[in-house]
Design a protein around this motif. Structure first.
Motif, PDB file in Angstrom:
ATOM      1  N   ALA A  19       3.587   9.440   1.177  1.00 59.07           N
ATOM      2  CA  ALA A  19       3.007   9.914  -0.079  1.00 59.07           C
ATOM      3  C   ALA A  19       3.090  11.427  -0.197  1.00 59.07           C
ATOM      4  O   ALA A  19       3.294  11.966  -1.290  1.00 59.07           O
ATOM      5  CB  ALA A  19       1.552   9.463  -0.189  1.00 59.07           C
ATOM      6  N   ARG A  25      -0.652   4.065  -5.429  1.00 58.30           N
ATOM      7  CA  ARG A  25      -0.513   2.971  -4.456  1.00 58.30           C
ATOM      8  C   ARG A  25      -0.864   1.628  -5.085  1.00 58.30           C
ATOM      9  O   ARG A  25      -0.790   0.598  -4.417  1.00 58.30           O
ATOM     10  CB  ARG A  25      -1.423   3.226  -3.247  1.00 58.30           C
ATOM     11  N   GLU A  26      -1.259   1.660  -6.353  1.00 57.18           N
ATOM     12  CA  GLU A  26      -1.604   0.441  -7.070  1.00 57.18           C
ATOM     13  C   GLU A  26      -0.824   0.403  -8.381  1.00 57.18           C
ATOM     14  O   GLU A  26      -1.368   0.610  -9.466  1.00 57.18           O
ATOM     15  CB  GLU A  26      -3.110   0.382  -7.329  1.00 57.18           C
ATOM     16  N   SER A  72       0.819  -1.211   0.000  1.00 57.25           N
ATOM     17  CA  SER A  72       0.000   0.000   0.000  1.00 57.25           C
ATOM     18  C   SER A  72       0.852   1.259   0.000  1.00 57.25           C
ATOM     19  O   SER A  72       0.321   2.357  -0.082  1.00 57.25           O
ATOM     20  CB  SER A  72      -0.926   0.015   1.224  1.00 57.25           C
ATOM     21  N   PHE A  73       2.173   1.134   0.090  1.00 55.58           N
ATOM     22  CA  PHE A  73       3.026   2.312   0.055  1.00 55.58           C
ATOM     23  C   PHE A  73       3.039   2.897  -1.353  1.00 55.58           C
ATOM     24  O   PHE A  73       2.890   2.173  -2.348  1.00 55.58           O
ATOM     25  CB  PHE A  73       4.443   1.960   0.501  1.00 55.58           C
ATOM     26  N   PRO A  74       3.257   4.203  -1.475  1.00 56.44           N
ATOM     27  CA  PRO A  74       3.187   4.855  -2.786  1.00 56.44           C
ATOM     28  C   PRO A  74       4.428   4.601  -3.641  1.00 56.44           C
ATOM     29  O   PRO A  74       5.536   4.432  -3.130  1.00 56.44           O
ATOM     30  CB  PRO A  74       3.066   6.336  -2.429  1.00 56.44           C
ATOM     31  N   PRO A 129       9.160   1.394  -3.320  1.00 59.32           N
ATOM     32  CA  PRO A 129       8.154   2.246  -2.660  1.00 59.32           C
ATOM     33  C   PRO A 129       8.775   3.335  -1.805  1.00 59.32           C
ATOM     34  O   PRO A 129       9.930   3.244  -1.413  1.00 59.32           O
ATOM     35  CB  PRO A 129       7.385   1.243  -1.796  1.00 59.32           C
TER      36      PRO A 129
END
Length: 453
Positions: free
Chosen positions: A154, A138-139, A119-121, A150
């Protein structure tokens, strides 16, 4: 940093107490006060943690205070550490990028969350498009993109992207631009083109090859090749000048200057956007498009608010949101000139008139939505400013606080949106940010008056 040794926790083992003293002395005597990354190592010489800092000496020194051994976030780290080292960088942007690269390469024990959590940017650059886009996500996609990260934060990443965009002028929009589609010649670029922060491939103001060269330079910088990049750009500029391609040479000259000054302008806090956990920007913009029956999804929202104290030093703020997130280079402040006493209605009319008169004079792009803090009265005064200037307004809204009613231009009755509406939450975010920025400016003026500066 104080010359006195830091207070040591009494429960630390002797070996760790010695490490505290040794490391603190090393930090005080050898660590610079500029940006960079710091690395903790264990007794075997393995890197167990990597962090970034605006001020290496101050940040690294904070680990050797008594509280560090008690804080659950650092207690285990300082107990296992045996040495600390640093790598100095030219700017905070470089430090952020180097931190991500080193964590990915060395896999430190105490950076485990950053390595494992999807989930990290990431910073994502498309590779299959005629005019590649740059975006924070994040995806991340599994193909057709080049990924960096990552990253741990963010907001810091978005701040770095905005600082780099001033140098390389890449696009961050989601448009599907094809070089052989002539219809794009008639497309209206967004505000980033107006402030010279994007070369506007959406309007064919730059060719496919020249734009892709800019992306190539960006990738070289992201991969840590600044010196090689500058050398190549200088050679390319000289070649363009010799061939009398003066416009290309001038643009390269400006990019080189901006890149060399990145250490001066690369403070990511200046551009960092606050993290938003309960607002989904894309869903908020989609909601606005649906509710107000807009032909296209809005990208640029401006918010206006007024602040005053007892009728003195009335000020106004204007904030910009791009793709649902604050765009701080677009923030503006206004001192109210023509209104005496407390009159929010007249102040709104003055600010809107001044703002859009200048946009028209400069030939700049209008926002898609203008949001005024207040009710029907404030909305009507904003519309009066457009009518007097004979300017076709964007979608103009006002948002009243207590009941959170949305007033819409050319309508007498307000809309009552669901409290769970993504569109309402986005409008509230814009309104609250405009209010915060207005109050901040007002406090600065009050302090200046009180201190007599």
């Amino acid at each position: 940093m104080s010359d006195e040794p830091p207070e040591q926790p009494v429960e630390l083992p002797k070996t760790q107490a010695e490490f505290f003293t040794r490391a603190w002395q090393k930090v005080r005597s050898k660590f610079p006060t500029g940006p960079g990354v710091y690395l903790f190592q264990d007794k075997a010489g393995r890197v167990i943690y990597i962090g970034k800092a605006k001020n290496l000496r101050s940040r690294a020194g904070s680990y050797f205070l008594s509280a560090a051994a008690h804080d659950q976030r650092t207690a285990n780290l300082v107990r296992e550490a045996y040495d600390i080292d640093f790598i100095e960088t030219e700017s905070q942007v470089d430090a952020l990028l180097m931190e991500a690269r080193l964590v990915k390469d060395t896999q430190p024990k105490f950076n485990r969350d950053l390595r494992d959590d999807k989930s990290f940017p990431y910073l994502q650059i498309t590779t299959h498009e005629d005019f590649p886009r740059v975006e924070v996500t994040r995806e991340p996609k599994s193909s057709g993109v080049k990924l960096y990260g990552p990253f741990a934060n963010a907001g810091s990443l978005r701040g770095a992207v905005q600082a780099l965009q001033k140098v390389f002028k890449f696009r961050t929009c989601s448009l599907d631009i094809e070089a052989d589609d002539e219809r794009w010649r008639w497309f209206r670029p967004c505000l980033l083109a107006s402030i010279n922060q994007c070369t506007a491939p959406c309007n064919f103001r730059i060719g496919k090859e020249e734009y892709r060269n800019d992306i190539k330079r960006l990738r070289m910088f992201l991969e840590g090749n600044r010196k090689k990049l500058l050398k190549e750009m200088r050679a390319e500029m000289a070649e363009a000048a010799a061939a009398r391609r003066y416009e290309q040479a001038a643009r390269l000259r400006d990019e080189i200057t901006s890149l060399e000054k990145l250490n001066e302008r690369g403070e990511i806090e200046t551009h960092e956007q606050p993290e938003v956990f309960y607002i989904d920007p894309k869903k908020g913009l989609a909601g606005l498009q649906k509710i107000f029956k807009l032909e296209t999804r809005p990208r640029n929202i401006e918010g206006v608010d007024i602040a005053h104290l007892g009728g003195t030093e009335t000020v106004a703020s204007l904030v910009q949101f791009l793709d649902g997130l604050p765009f701080k280079p677009g923030y503006r402040r206004f001192k109210i000139r023509d209104v005496e006493g407390i009159d929010d209605y007249a102040s709104i009319r003055e600010v809107v008139a001044r703002r859009y008169r200048k946009l028209r004079a400069d030939g700049d792009v209008f926002p898609d939505v203008l949001l005024v803090d207040g009710g029907l009265g404030q909305l009507r005064r904003a519309m009066e400013a457009f009518e007097k200037l004979e300017i076709q307004p964007p979608l103009v809204l006002s948002l009243a606080k207590k009941e959170e009613l949305v007033y819409v231009m050319n309508r007498d009755k307000p809309l009552r949106l669901s409290r769970r509406s993504y569109a309402l939450r986005l409008l509230q975010y814009v309104r609250d940010e405009a209010h915060r920025f207005a109050q901040h400016y007002h406090h600065l003026l009050r302090r200046k008056r009180t201190l007599g500066d």
